[in-house]
Design a protein around this motif. Structure first.
Motif, short mmCIF file in Angstrom:
data_model
loop_
_atom_site.label_atom_id
_atom_site.label_comp_id
_atom_site.label_asym_id
_atom_site.label_seq_id
_atom_site.Cartn_x
_atom_site.Cartn_y
_atom_site.Cartn_z
N THR A 207 60.22 76.17 37.77
CA THR A 207 59.00 75.38 37.62
C THR A 207 59.32 73.88 37.57
O THR A 207 58.51 73.06 37.98
CB THR A 207 58.21 75.82 36.37
N GLU A 208 60.53 73.56 37.11
CA GLU A 208 60.89 72.15 37.08
C GLU A 208 60.90 71.55 38.48
O GLU A 208 60.67 70.34 38.66
CB GLU A 208 62.26 71.95 36.41
N LEU A 209 61.16 72.38 39.49
CA LEU A 209 61.12 71.90 40.88
C LEU A 209 59.67 71.67 41.30
O LEU A 209 59.35 70.65 41.90
CB LEU A 209 61.78 72.92 41.81
N LEU A 210 58.80 72.62 40.98
CA LEU A 210 57.39 72.47 41.35
C LEU A 210 56.73 71.30 40.63
O LEU A 210 55.83 70.67 41.16
CB LEU A 210 56.60 73.74 41.00
#
Lengths: 418, 418
Positions: free
Chosen positions: B10-13
């Motif tokens: 989620t850190e990428l999104l």
């Protein structure tokens, strides 16, 4: 309101460049309350771009693409977008005039290919590109919206802020807000940090809590949904208030407060000046500190003393120390810190000496051995470190540890009332 | 043989970090002859990860995921992968023992959650993680292969090189090769560079040719397919031979030869020593040069002379010059270059002085104005530059121009036979 980000460019698929547009767009969209649930990267291939675009439009309400708007033969995004929406490409005269003017101003001949950038899908909203020549476009159809933005990050970011964000707010209204707060820590490993807040993680609902190991730090990300940004921020503030005391020893900053910014703030508010003698970090610590506007208020100067001659003649490290203990030693580090402090008449002096690798190790001094010394009102202190990784990783980790060393030294000074 | 790369987290999104695993995997897979046609990013959400994974397995033969193998509650990749392949998760005793040992060695208590990393989909091939605690896995079923790799880049990269690459070569044999060569240029804009090779671009088949503007350079990427890497390399060499004379003025390096590496090589082969006086770049030029192993052979030292006092007292810039022309001037830059050269007794001295912004501009000296001076066997030269962008962009662009200035000065020295 579901969003998919579609970054185009074969250079991305080939791994030639790192994708910075996707994280930028994701952050901006979150601030507006949009959920980015998918991110896809596709190359400059008409069939695959078309199929991925159609898929995106089926699973998301808003699709934002980056890249492929330029003048070269590989720039096909508008053509594919127009075809997916069954629109013709038509010439936009103002864009054509602007492109011709761009070249005229620079007294350069305009390659005819540049006019491709002025071709727009019929009926699209045109977004002016203040930082480049390729306009962006917005195509709306049947409740679906597609926005094509240029690839170069500075062009995309300016266009998003100036035109896309207002457009989205106007069209979709307030979506509620998704707000993230990042607590940045240094000095404790990821799983041990998680232990300190395990109960909160298991109980999480809104905000959610996630840990993430990044370069030189471990961050705790709190993400809250609210009707308004204010409400989301309040939820985050409450949770942060619970977490902070448990990790205060390691917490150095919030959100964009990187270590160099925080150190700068501490030096500034305590009216302390700093000078550095850098050997193995080669200027990286100084460069990081000077990334912060106004750093000239606290950073007087630095010497990159790569050779022993420079250590002796310019920093004033006694030759005997080098002969007896070697360039990579506690004694040399302390002499460097004291010497640079004296040389530039600053409150604080820092010395960094070590072995960045891959060569340079000896039997008792391995690659990654780095001494960081600091001298100041509380007297000299030296820390022995062992860093792992490639040369540039060891340099970076050393710079992060050096900055944290300054941070802690200044913090302890103020605790002592010094 | 089609490959999809699925980066999870989620850190990428949320755009919290930049995706470096995708470009790394893409490059490595290309070397083995695999076509990476899709890259998708998904968050830590079971339903969406499952649906994206199923889609990937339907459109690609080989799917490689990164991330989500860690000990925290958000790490769900193996669980989702097992469920998609209808396998149970079973405890892998050797991995459990290794994880316990990792903590014991560090005299730290092992949080129980770490044992999650030892749970493996039944029947999977286990990939040892030499750089961390979470093993990777390979699941094969019905002609489809799924490989789960850890998220931290240094763990993923080592595991790929040690275990995944040999596995893929063994299982799929030689796929032919896709080879890319990147010609790196500096000093000419993208569309004007394209003009010089337009005929070749229009005629391209194999290799393909693409231009790409990157940070501080414009690259020409040649990509060839061949039965073998040798064959592909030959195709590229022929095309590169045609292109190079047309762009030789701007071509500074190939593939990974960044500007700092090339400058270092030039200094080394000509046995020239260098010192720098950096004002607005704050140590960045020195730091970039010292990223290159062995740079101590040519870089004697540097001074980051942020304040005027340091310019005068340490570099020997005459106070009158500062009073008459100001710190940001051609005269000061030249004095800095000459002064640092004299101070460290080097063959070449470089001075960089300018306004990095956002503050500091005056009526006649705007943000981005940077003077770069160089002094050496061919005498002093000074160049006036105007850079755009944020503070860190101006710093970087100044450093790139400074390095190119050194490169050209040394090149001209050798042309003169000096």
């Amino acid at each position: 309101m579901i969003v998919e980000i579609l970054t185009t460019g074969t250079e991305l698929l080939l791994g030639q460049i790192v994708n910075t547009n996707a994280p930028y767009l994701a952050q901006q969209l979150n601030k507006l309350g949009f959920d980015v649930l998918y991110q896809t990267t596709i190359g400059d291939n008409r069939e695959r771009m078309s199929s991925v675009l159609i898929q995106a439009l089926s699973r998301a309400d808003l699709v934002i693409t980056s890249g492929g708007l330029g003048p070269t033969q590989g720039d096909i995004t508008k053509e594919v977008s127009a075809q997916v929406f069954n629109r013709k490409l038509v010439l936009h005269e103002p864009s054509k005039a602007k492109i011709k003017c761009f070249f005229a101003e620079r007294h350069a001949a305009m390659p005819e290919s540049n006019l491709r950038q002025a071709m727009i899908p019929e009926g699209a909203v045109i977004l002016n590109n203040e930082r480049g020549t390729a306009p962006g476009v917005i195509i709306e159809n049947n409740g679906k919206t597609l926005i094509n933005l240029p690839g170069p990050p500075h062009e995309l970011e300016f266009m998003f802020e100036q035109y896309v964000a207002p457009y989205l707010k106007g069209k979709y209204g307030v979506q509620g807000a998704i707000v993230s707060r990042v607590l940045r820590t240094y000095g404790l490993g990821e799983s041990m940090l998680e232990e300190k807040i395990k109960d909160l993680i298991l109980a999480q609902k809104n905000p959610t809590i996630a840990l993430l190991a990044r370069k030189g730090e471990v961050v705790i990300r709190l993400t809250a949904r609210g009707e308004t940004e204010l409400e989301a921020n309040q939820l985050i503030a409450e949770l942060a208030e619970t977490i902070t005391p448990r990790i205060s020893e390691y917490l150095f900053g919030i959100d964009d407060d990187n270590m160099e910014f925080v150190v700068g703030q501490n030096l500034l508010s305590n009216k302390l000046s700093l000078a550095l003698a850098e050997s193995c970090t080669g200027g990286l610590v100084s460069s990081r500190l000077t990334d912060i506007p106004g750093s000239s208020s606290y950073l007087q100067g630095s010497v990159v003393c790569y050779s022993n001659d420079v250590k002796v003649q310019d920093i004033g490290v006694a030759n005997e120390i080098l002969l007896q203990h070697g360039a990579v030693s506690e004694q040399t580090a302390i002499a460097m810190a004291a010497g640079i402090r004296r040389k530039f008449s600053t409150d604080i002096g820092v010395g960094v000496t070590g072995i960045a690798g891959p060569g340079g190790a000896t039997a008792d001094k391995p690659v990654g051995l780095v001494y960081i010394a600091i001298d100041g009102p509380a007297g000299p202190k030296c820390y022995k470190n062992h860093f792992e990784g490639q040369r540039t990783e060891i340099k970076f980790r050393s710079s992060q540890e050096a900055l944290d060393t300054i941070r802690r030294y200044v913090r302890d000074l103020t605790l002592l009332g010094g």
